[in-house]
Design an enzyme around this catalytic site. Structure first.
Site, PDB file in Angstrom:
ATOM      1  N   ASN A  54       0.805  -1.150  -0.110  1.00 56.96           N
ATOM      2  CA  ASN A  54      -0.173   0.134   0.043  1.00 56.96           C
ATOM      3  C   ASN A  54       0.822   1.277  -0.024  1.00 56.96           C
ATOM      4  O   ASN A  54       1.500   1.516   1.228  1.00 56.96           O
ATOM      5  CB  ASN A  54      -1.029  -0.193   1.326  1.00 56.96           C
ATOM      6  N   LYS A  56      -0.035   4.373  -0.468  1.00 58.23           N
ATOM      7  CA  LYS A  56      -0.489   5.460   0.209  1.00 58.23           C
ATOM      8  C   LYS A  56      -0.219   6.647  -0.607  1.00 58.23           C
ATOM      9  O   LYS A  56      -0.111   6.765  -1.882  1.00 58.23           O
ATOM     10  CB  LYS A  56       0.118   5.624   1.781  1.00 58.23           C
ATOM     11  N   HIS A 140      -9.705   0.832   5.099  1.00 56.45           N
ATOM     12  CA  HIS A 140      -8.327   1.062   5.878  1.00 56.45           C
ATOM     13  C   HIS A 140      -8.485   2.276   6.867  1.00 56.45           C
ATOM     14  O   HIS A 140      -9.294   2.925   6.795  1.00 56.45           O
ATOM     15  CB  HIS A 140      -7.478   1.598   4.810  1.00 56.45           C
ATOM     16  N   GLU A 142      -6.760   4.606   7.948  1.00 57.27           N
ATOM     17  CA  GLU A 142      -6.809   5.809   7.669  1.00 57.27           C
ATOM     18  C   GLU A 142      -7.933   6.640   7.082  1.00 57.27           C
ATOM     19  O   GLU A 142      -8.416   7.459   7.158  1.00 57.27           O
ATOM     20  CB  GLU A 142      -5.380   6.098   6.713  1.00 57.27           C
ATOM     21  N   GLU A 212      -5.288  -5.248  10.393  1.00 58.45           N
ATOM     22  CA  GLU A 212      -4.168  -4.420  10.961  1.00 58.45           C
ATOM     23  C   GLU A 212      -4.515  -3.722  12.277  1.00 58.45           C
ATOM     24  O   GLU A 212      -5.336  -2.854  12.370  1.00 58.45           O
ATOM     25  CB  GLU A 212      -4.076  -3.329   9.781  1.00 58.45           C
ATOM     26  N   GLY A 218       2.244   2.264  11.005  1.00 63.06           N
ATOM     27  CA  GLY A 218       3.354   3.189  10.975  1.00 63.06           C
ATOM     28  C   GLY A 218       3.982   3.455  12.310  1.00 63.06           C
ATOM     29  O   GLY A 218       4.835   4.699  12.181  1.00 63.06           O
ATOM     30  N   SER A 258       3.400  -2.404  10.561  1.00 63.60           N
ATOM     31  CA  SER A 258       4.713  -2.267  10.515  1.00 63.60           C
ATOM     32  C   SER A 258       5.389  -3.674  10.018  1.00 63.60           C
ATOM     33  O   SER A 258       6.257  -4.032  10.535  1.00 63.60           O
ATOM     34  CB  SER A 258       5.151  -1.803  11.875  1.00 63.60           C
TER      35      SER A 258
END
Length: 297
Positions: A54, A56, A140, A142, A212, A218, A258
């Protein structure tokens, strides 16, 4: 700033933190909780892992094309694994061209559930399909946290992705405070039941689940194999209860949070982890190549 987010992610600290969190879930933890991939039986071995990058909101055009070519070369070395890259929408066509002749699939990072209309900045599944994409991310963290996607929004996207002849990578996972309060399984169950509303067993062949844990995305913090495996095993058991053993045995469940070239081998040794949704490490061809070519244990 909460000290949780400032921990340095050395292996000992990660293990201590993640195992402490896992004890609060109310299921067995530690080595006894791990089922290895080699011990999983025929149905487990039949699932082909999916390693998806991904990207991003990263890369420019030249960087995207160069990275795609390098990832394609790395993927050519791998066997027994599917590979995809989910790229920024402006680069779908040039990346598709860069991947031509290889085995890397193309994915979009989001879509809208409407066919067309006055939705400035949105892209439809027909647009995504028309440029040769195979996958679309949905839900996702985010998109949920930054852009306000609700479970109902995610469900509409999943249904539209499937109706458009694409594969959906449905992302689920808990926040730090939900993990600490022992709500991980409840959060996953809610996001699965609401995100997959209207998806029947026949449609599940085009669904990939990406677990996730939001606290690991991150941050440099990664769930230990014990923590990841027990949550993945729960997710698979949810499919047994809500679909069938056949669907549960077939569904690919990725781990994201991560993932890197140092921890991928241990994660992929777990019976219920069927690949990874990779963020930062997917922007470096050598790191993502190592993830794609993980060492099977």
């Amino acid at each position: 700033v909460d000290s949780f987010w400032t921990l340095q992610p050395d292996r000992a600290m990660l293990s201590t933190l993640s195992l402490t969190l896992s004890y609060q879930v109310g299921v067995p933890s530690g080595r006894a909780a791990i089922a290895t991939r080699s011990a999983g039986g025929p149905a487990m071995m039949a699932r082909t892992p999916l390693m998806a990058g991904n990207w991003k909101m990263n890369t420019d055009l030249d960087e995207a094309v160069a990275l795609a070519k390098a990832v394609s070369a790395e993927a050519d070395k791998a066997s027994g694994v599917d590979v995809a890259v989910c790229v920024p929408s402006p680069f779908l066509i040039p990346v598709k061209e860069a991947l031509a002749g290889g085995k890397v699939g193309l994915g979009a990072q989001d879509c809208h559930w409407e066919d067309a209309g006055a939705f400035t900045g949105a892209i439809s599944t027909s647009m995504i399909k028309s440029v040769g994409s195979d996958y679309v991310l949905a839900g996702h963290s985010e998109r949920r946290a930054v852009f306000g996607d609700s479970d109902a929004d995610v469900n509409k996207k999943v249904l539209k992705i499937l109706a458009g002849g694409l594969k959906a990578i449905l992302c689920i996972g808990e926040l730090k405070e939900e993990r600490e309060s022992g709500e991980t399984f409840n959060v996953c169950a809610t996001q699965l039941s609401e995100g997959l509303a209207g998806v029947d067993a026949a449609m599940m062949k085009d669904i990939v689940i990406a677990y996730e844990p939001v606290w690991a995305i991150g941050t440099g913090l990664t769930a230990t194999p014990e923590v990841a495996q027990e949550t993945h095993a729960y997710i698979r058991s949810w499919f047994v209860e809500n679909y069938s053993q056949e669907v549960a045995d077939a569904v690919v469940i990725q781990y994201g949070g991560s993932v890197n070239d140092n921890n991928v081998d241990d994660l992929m040794a777990c019976a219920d982890i069927d690949g990874a949704l990779v963020g930062g490490a997917s922007l470096k061809a050598d790191s993502f190549g190592r993830i794609v070519n993980y060492v099977k244990k």
